[in-house]
Design an enzyme around this catalytic site. Structure first.
Site, PDB file in Angstrom:
ATOM      1  N   GLU A  35       0.854  -1.195   0.000  1.00  0.00           N
ATOM      2  CA  GLU A  35       0.000   0.000   0.000  1.00  0.00           C
ATOM      3  C   GLU A  35       0.890   1.246   0.000  1.00  0.00           C
ATOM      4  O   GLU A  35       1.727   1.401   0.878  1.00  0.00           O
ATOM      5  CB  GLU A  35      -0.922  -0.020   1.220  1.00  0.00           C
ATOM      6  CG  GLU A  35      -1.626   1.296   1.532  1.00  0.00           C
ATOM      7  CD  GLU A  35      -2.477   1.842   0.389  1.00  0.00           C
ATOM      8  OE1 GLU A  35      -3.337   1.106  -0.132  1.00  0.00           O
ATOM      9  OE2 GLU A  35      -2.258   3.012   0.005  1.00  0.00           O
ATOM     10  N   ASN A 114     -14.282   7.892   2.841  1.00  0.00           N
ATOM     11  CA  ASN A 114     -15.604   7.968   2.217  1.00  0.00           C
ATOM     12  C   ASN A 114     -16.719   8.119   3.254  1.00  0.00           C
ATOM     13  O   ASN A 114     -16.484   8.064   4.462  1.00  0.00           O
ATOM     14  CB  ASN A 114     -15.850   6.783   1.266  1.00  0.00           C
ATOM     15  CG  ASN A 114     -15.944   5.451   1.966  1.00  0.00           C
ATOM     16  OD1 ASN A 114     -16.284   5.375   3.136  1.00  0.00           O
ATOM     17  ND2 ASN A 114     -15.648   4.383   1.228  1.00  0.00           N
ATOM     18  N   GLY A 115     -17.929   8.319   2.742  1.00  0.00           N
ATOM     19  CA  GLY A 115     -19.082   8.507   3.609  1.00  0.00           C
ATOM     20  C   GLY A 115     -19.639   7.194   4.144  1.00  0.00           C
ATOM     21  O   GLY A 115     -20.582   7.210   4.948  1.00  0.00           O
ATOM     22  N   MET A 117     -21.516   5.046   2.832  1.00  0.00           N
ATOM     23  CA  MET A 117     -22.859   4.636   2.387  1.00  0.00           C
ATOM     24  C   MET A 117     -22.764   3.303   1.665  1.00  0.00           C
ATOM     25  O   MET A 117     -22.008   3.163   0.704  1.00  0.00           O
ATOM     26  CB  MET A 117     -23.459   5.700   1.468  1.00  0.00           C
ATOM     27  CG  MET A 117     -24.110   6.803   2.268  1.00  0.00           C
ATOM     28  SD  MET A 117     -24.482   8.207   1.233  1.00  0.00           S
ATOM     29  CE  MET A 117     -22.846   8.864   1.112  1.00  0.00           C
ATOM     30  N   VAL A 245       3.946   0.194  -5.790  1.00  0.00           N
ATOM     31  CA  VAL A 245       4.367  -0.604  -6.942  1.00  0.00           C
ATOM     32  C   VAL A 245       4.454   0.331  -8.137  1.00  0.00           C
ATOM     33  O   VAL A 245       3.505   1.063  -8.432  1.00  0.00           O
ATOM     34  CB  VAL A 245       3.369  -1.747  -7.219  1.00  0.00           C
ATOM     35  CG1 VAL A 245       3.780  -2.534  -8.459  1.00  0.00           C
ATOM     36  CG2 VAL A 245       3.268  -2.657  -5.998  1.00  0.00           C
ATOM     37  N   GLU A 356     -28.032  11.521  -3.036  1.00  0.00           N
ATOM     38  CA  GLU A 356     -27.911  11.480  -1.578  1.00  0.00           C
ATOM     39  C   GLU A 356     -28.015  12.884  -1.013  1.00  0.00           C
ATOM     40  O   GLU A 356     -27.578  13.855  -1.630  1.00  0.00           O
ATOM     41  CB  GLU A 356     -26.606  10.815  -1.170  1.00  0.00           C
ATOM     42  CG  GLU A 356     -25.397  11.631  -1.487  1.00  0.00           C
ATOM     43  CD  GLU A 356     -24.113  10.803  -1.399  1.00  0.00           C
ATOM     44  OE1 GLU A 356     -23.144  11.343  -0.873  1.00  0.00           O
ATOM     45  OE2 GLU A 356     -24.097   9.649  -1.842  1.00  0.00           O
ATOM     46  N   HIS A 441     -16.574   8.480  -7.344  1.00  0.00           N
ATOM     47  CA  HIS A 441     -16.848   7.074  -7.666  1.00  0.00           C
ATOM     48  C   HIS A 441     -16.224   6.652  -8.993  1.00  0.00           C
ATOM     49  O   HIS A 441     -16.933   6.243  -9.910  1.00  0.00           O
ATOM     50  CB  HIS A 441     -18.361   6.824  -7.752  1.00  0.00           C
ATOM     51  CG  HIS A 441     -19.127   7.133  -6.510  1.00  0.00           C
ATOM     52  ND1 HIS A 441     -20.499   7.291  -6.492  1.00  0.00           N
ATOM     53  CD2 HIS A 441     -18.725   7.299  -5.223  1.00  0.00           C
ATOM     54  CE1 HIS A 441     -20.904   7.550  -5.265  1.00  0.00           C
ATOM     55  NE2 HIS A 441     -19.862   7.579  -4.470  1.00  0.00           N
ATOM     56  N   ASN A 479     -23.948   4.250  -4.725  1.00  0.00           N
ATOM     57  CA  ASN A 479     -22.584   4.311  -4.203  1.00  0.00           C
ATOM     58  C   ASN A 479     -21.960   2.909  -4.313  1.00  0.00           C
ATOM     59  O   ASN A 479     -22.600   1.923  -3.975  1.00  0.00           O
ATOM     60  CB  ASN A 479     -22.608   4.766  -2.742  1.00  0.00           C
ATOM     61  CG  ASN A 479     -23.586   5.903  -2.520  1.00  0.00           C
ATOM     62  OD1 ASN A 479     -24.790   5.725  -2.705  1.00  0.00           O
ATOM     63  ND2 ASN A 479     -23.102   7.045  -2.162  1.00  0.00           N
TER      64      ASN A 479
HETATM   65  P1  FDA Z   1      -9.571   2.048  -3.291  1.00  0.00           P
HETATM   66  O1  FDA Z   1      -9.470   3.286  -4.112  1.00  0.00           O
HETATM   67  O2  FDA Z   1     -10.438   2.049  -2.110  1.00  0.00           O
HETATM   68  O3  FDA Z   1      -8.122   1.641  -2.783  1.00  0.00           O
HETATM   69  C1  FDA Z   1      -6.994   1.604  -3.621  1.00  0.00           C
HETATM   70  C2  FDA Z   1      -5.741   1.668  -2.751  1.00  0.00           C
HETATM   71  O4  FDA Z   1      -4.611   1.335  -3.551  1.00  0.00           O
HETATM   72  C3  FDA Z   1      -5.466   3.052  -2.164  1.00  0.00           C
HETATM   73  O5  FDA Z   1      -5.242   2.928  -0.776  1.00  0.00           O
HETATM   74  C4  FDA Z   1      -4.217   3.514  -2.901  1.00  0.00           C
HETATM   75  O6  FDA Z   1      -3.363   4.331  -2.114  1.00  0.00           O
HETATM   76  C5  FDA Z   1      -3.537   2.197  -3.241  1.00  0.00           C
HETATM   77  N1  FDA Z   1      -2.673   2.257  -4.415  1.00  0.00           N
HETATM   78  C6  FDA Z   1      -2.956   2.831  -5.614  1.00  0.00           C
HETATM   79  N2  FDA Z   1      -1.934   2.647  -6.478  1.00  0.00           N
HETATM   80  C7  FDA Z   1      -0.985   1.935  -5.811  1.00  0.00           C
HETATM   81  C8  FDA Z   1       0.305   1.450  -6.162  1.00  0.00           C
HETATM   82  N3  FDA Z   1       0.802   1.632  -7.393  1.00  0.00           N
HETATM   83  N4  FDA Z   1       1.029   0.768  -5.235  1.00  0.00           N
HETATM   84  C9  FDA Z   1       0.521   0.567  -3.985  1.00  0.00           C
HETATM   85  N5  FDA Z   1      -0.704   1.020  -3.592  1.00  0.00           N
HETATM   86  C10 FDA Z   1      -1.442   1.687  -4.492  1.00  0.00           C
HETATM   87  N6  FDA Z   1     -18.510   4.809  -2.000  1.00  0.00           N
HETATM   88  C11 FDA Z   1     -19.600   4.300  -1.397  1.00  0.00           C
HETATM   89  O7  FDA Z   1     -20.048   3.205  -1.736  1.00  0.00           O
HETATM   90  N7  FDA Z   1     -20.228   5.009  -0.407  1.00  0.00           N
HETATM   91  C12 FDA Z   1     -19.807   6.250  -0.034  1.00  0.00           C
HETATM   92  O8  FDA Z   1     -20.385   6.860   0.867  1.00  0.00           O
HETATM   93  C13 FDA Z   1     -18.680   6.800  -0.686  1.00  0.00           C
HETATM   94  N8  FDA Z   1     -18.231   8.067  -0.388  1.00  0.00           N
HETATM   95  C14 FDA Z   1     -17.037   8.511  -0.907  1.00  0.00           C
HETATM   96  C15 FDA Z   1     -16.493   9.716  -0.470  1.00  0.00           C
HETATM   97  C16 FDA Z   1     -15.241  10.125  -0.913  1.00  0.00           C
HETATM   98  C17 FDA Z   1     -14.656  11.434  -0.440  1.00  0.00           C
HETATM   99  C18 FDA Z   1     -14.505   9.304  -1.811  1.00  0.00           C
HETATM  100  C19 FDA Z   1     -13.130   9.695  -2.292  1.00  0.00           C
HETATM  101  C20 FDA Z   1     -15.045   8.099  -2.245  1.00  0.00           C
HETATM  102  C21 FDA Z   1     -16.309   7.697  -1.808  1.00  0.00           C
HETATM  103  N9  FDA Z   1     -16.853   6.485  -2.211  1.00  0.00           N
HETATM  104  C22 FDA Z   1     -18.010   6.025  -1.641  1.00  0.00           C
HETATM  105  C23 FDA Z   1     -16.187   5.651  -3.238  1.00  0.00           C
HETATM  106  C24 FDA Z   1     -15.432   4.450  -2.648  1.00  0.00           C
HETATM  107  O9  FDA Z   1     -14.636   4.853  -1.566  1.00  0.00           O
HETATM  108  C25 FDA Z   1     -14.570   3.821  -3.766  1.00  0.00           C
HETATM  109  O10 FDA Z   1     -15.443   3.407  -4.801  1.00  0.00           O
HETATM  110  C26 FDA Z   1     -13.780   2.626  -3.267  1.00  0.00           C
HETATM  111  O11 FDA Z   1     -12.918   2.988  -2.222  1.00  0.00           O
HETATM  112  C27 FDA Z   1     -12.973   1.980  -4.390  1.00  0.00           C
HETATM  113  O12 FDA Z   1     -12.450   0.759  -3.900  1.00  0.00           O
HETATM  114  P2  FDA Z   1     -11.252   0.019  -4.596  1.00  0.00           P
HETATM  115  O13 FDA Z   1     -11.142  -1.328  -3.979  1.00  0.00           O
HETATM  116  O14 FDA Z   1     -11.414   0.086  -6.059  1.00  0.00           O
HETATM  117  O15 FDA Z   1      -9.920   0.845  -4.278  1.00  0.00           O
END
Ligand code: FDA
Length: 501
Positions: A35, A114-115, A117, A245, A356, A441, A479
């Site tokens: 990570e 995130n929120g 939800m 990575v 929302e 998203h 979401n």
């Molecule tokens: P996610 O993005 O969670 O995690 C990826 C991880 O990989 C990160 O920690 C990143 O640092 C790491 N990473 C990236 N590249 C890398 C590399 N090369 N080497 C090592 N590590 C690396 N959704 C929902 O359902 N309800 C909600 O209320 C909300 N609200 C919301 C608010 C805000 C402010 C945001 C930014 C997002 C939301 N979301 C949301 C969206 C939700 O958080 C999002 O869809 C998911 O976290 C995506 O999950 P993933 O598993 O795809 O990766």
């Protein structure tokens, strides 16, 4: 250590990655999670792990000199953002030409910011978006499993009806209902018992203390407390934070060889490592996973990756907007940061919208109703690899956001007409009522069944998997966190049964 070999590596630690780590660990497979963000478990000088939204410091954002909050202004004044020192803060905003994408950085990925939800998509829409997935298995087994593991719960309607912290939501819901729209409670991973104790003064305030997009110090069941804690408890999983990575290759034995950069909080390189593994799971998020795969394909390191890698991206139709209420409709000085209600007009064929009711916890009365609308925008963008910059570039134009804006406008025009109210034009810069140039998203880039087989195995290679939001083709209508989690559960079950014999 340098040159080490592990059976399985998971890149990232968000939803898809965390599910992968737990199920691999339970199956007895030694797994390393890499990570790039920090492990958020130690308090800073103020005794808190995370900073608040109203007083952000360097912990707020990922190597920025100034915060880049979604609502950048109030009365057109730049009163929201603050200068900060560059630091591996928990929220990143990646700025492409016509679209900025917010993502979480840290052990737990988006779950930290995130929120929370936790909405299961409508089955008919899920079936249309992912026709290759057995919907019966998803709705009978994997969605309930994801909800249980994520500790999804719903606010007590009595608490909701009475507390001053949800006045903003009750005002907006009543107005929507008066305009003939349907409202629904939205489940969440924030612990509502904790929230009630916050309201009663028996627990430290987090959701009720202005914390969310820069992290919650209490109350939220983020992945470090659920899936990742369970993964570590198997004894087979280790998590290396601040490990990014940068490149993926394949060696003569068919092992994946990773270039991994371990950096400190000043972003100085501590060590560049080479790590090999037999099975590689990409859970770096829609942007992170797609960029790693595009780089590998287009530099010739993994030349047989599918042409579909990079395609099928969308912002889940995200459009933010705000309305100005009359003086007799205050939205409240005190606002919970956790939205618990949505306007569900997805059955409207002219303008499918799930919006929302979002808080604006400014600490002052604003008379503002804020919304994050999820619309059914059919437009898709795609990523290309920019060799000179060694980055993935998003090809997405402002025109492509307009179907989403039109749908959102149709819903909120209806509410404004009913109540004789109007939009706020001062919140998103440039006199705009609709924020169509950022999203929370991001979905797609490595679409299930197109760049991969039906379970996330990358076409062209063996033992190489995408396991996160990159699999979902641009839109899911709600979401996305529950869908990402449930899909990863489904895929991992099939992969563990077939690929680890
Ligand atoms: P996610 O993005 O969670 O995690 C990826 C991880 O990989 C990160 O920690 C990143 O640092 C790491 N990473 C990236 N590249 C890398 C590399 N090369 N080497 C090592 N590590 C690396 N959704 C929902 O359902 N309800 C909600 O209320 C909300 N609200 C919301 C608010 C805000 C402010 C945001 C930014 C997002 C939301 N979301 C949301 C969206 C939700 O958080 C999002 O869809 C998911 O976290 C995506 O999950 P993933 O598993 O795809 O990766």
């Amino acid at each position: 250590a340098n040159g080490a070999h592990v059976p399985a590596v998971v890149i990232g630690s968000g939803y898809g990655a965390a599910v992968s780590a737990l199920r691999l660990g339970e199956a007895g497979i030694t797994t390393t999670v890499l990570e790039m963000g920090r492990l958020w478990n130690e308090p800073g000088a103020d005794g808190k792990v995370f900073c608040t939204m109203t007083a952000p410091d360097e912990r707020s954002m990922w190597f920025k000199r100034r915060t880049e909050a979604p609502l950048s202004t109030l009365l057109w004044l730049d009163v929201v953002n603050r200068n900060i020192d560059p630091y591996p803060g928990v929220l990143d905003r990646i700025n492409y030409d016509d679209m900025s994408v917010y993502v979480g950085r840290g052990v737990g990925g988006g779950s930290l910011v995130n929120g929370g939800m936790a909405v299961v998509p409508r089955r008919d829409y899920f079936e249309a978006v992912l026709p290759g997935v057995d919907a019966a298995a998803m709705y009978d087994r994997y969605f309930p499993l994801a909800q249980a593991e994520l500790q999804v719960n719903t606010i007590d309607p009595e608490f909701y009806a009475k507390t001053e912290y949800y006045r903003f939501s009750r005002v907006a819901a009543a107005q929507a209902e008066a305009a003939g729209l349907k409202t629904v409670f939205v489940p969440d991973v924030y612990d509502f018992d904790h929230m009630e104790r916050e309201a009663a003064g028996d627990a430290e305030k987090s959701a009720l203390g202005g914390e969310v997009i820069y992290g919650n110090n209490h109350g939220k069941m983020s992945l470090d407390k659920t899936y990742l804690a369970s993964a570590l408890a198997t004894g087979n999983v280790t998590i290396a934070s601040r490990h990014q990575v940068t490149a993926i290759e394949i060696d003569a034995d068919g092992n994946y060889a990773l270039t991994v950069e371990h950096r400190d909080d000043a972003n100085e390189l501590i060590e560049s490592k080479r790590l090999t593994c037999r099975h590689l799971f990409l859970g770096a998020g829609s942007l992170g996973t797609t960029e790693l795969l595009l780089r590998a394909r287009d530099t010739g390191a993994l030349p047989d990756l599918d042409e579909a890698v990079g395609a099928g991206w969308g912002p889940n139709g995200n459009v933010m907007t705000a309305r100005a209420n009359h003086l007799w409709n205050p939205t409240g000085l005190k606002q919970s940061t956790i939205p618990v209600m949505g306007i569900d007009d997805w059955d409207n064929p002219e303008a499918r919208v799930f919006a929302e009711l979002a808080p604006l916890p400014a600490g002052i009365e604003t008379w503002i109703s804020l919304y994050l609308a999820i619309t059914d925008n059919p437009e898709r963008g795609h990523f290309t690899y920019d060799a000179a910059a060694d980055k993935a570039v998003l090809n997405w134009s402002l025109e492509q956001a307009q179907p989403g804006v039109a749908a959102a406008k149709s819903m909120f025009d209806r509410i404004n007409r009913k109540h004789g109210t109007s939009y706020r034009y001062d919140l998103f810069g440039d006199d705009r009522a609709f924020a169509d140039d950022f999203c929370y998203h991001p979905l797609g880039g490595c679409v299930l069944g197109e760049a991969t087989d039906a379970y996330g195995r990358l076409n062209g290679y063996e033992r190489l998997y995408a396991t996160d939001s990159s699999l979902i083709p641009g839109s899911i209508g709600v979401n996305p966190l529950v869908t990402i989690t449930a899909l990863a559960e489904r895929n991992l079950e099939a992969i563990l049964a077939a690929d680890f014999a």
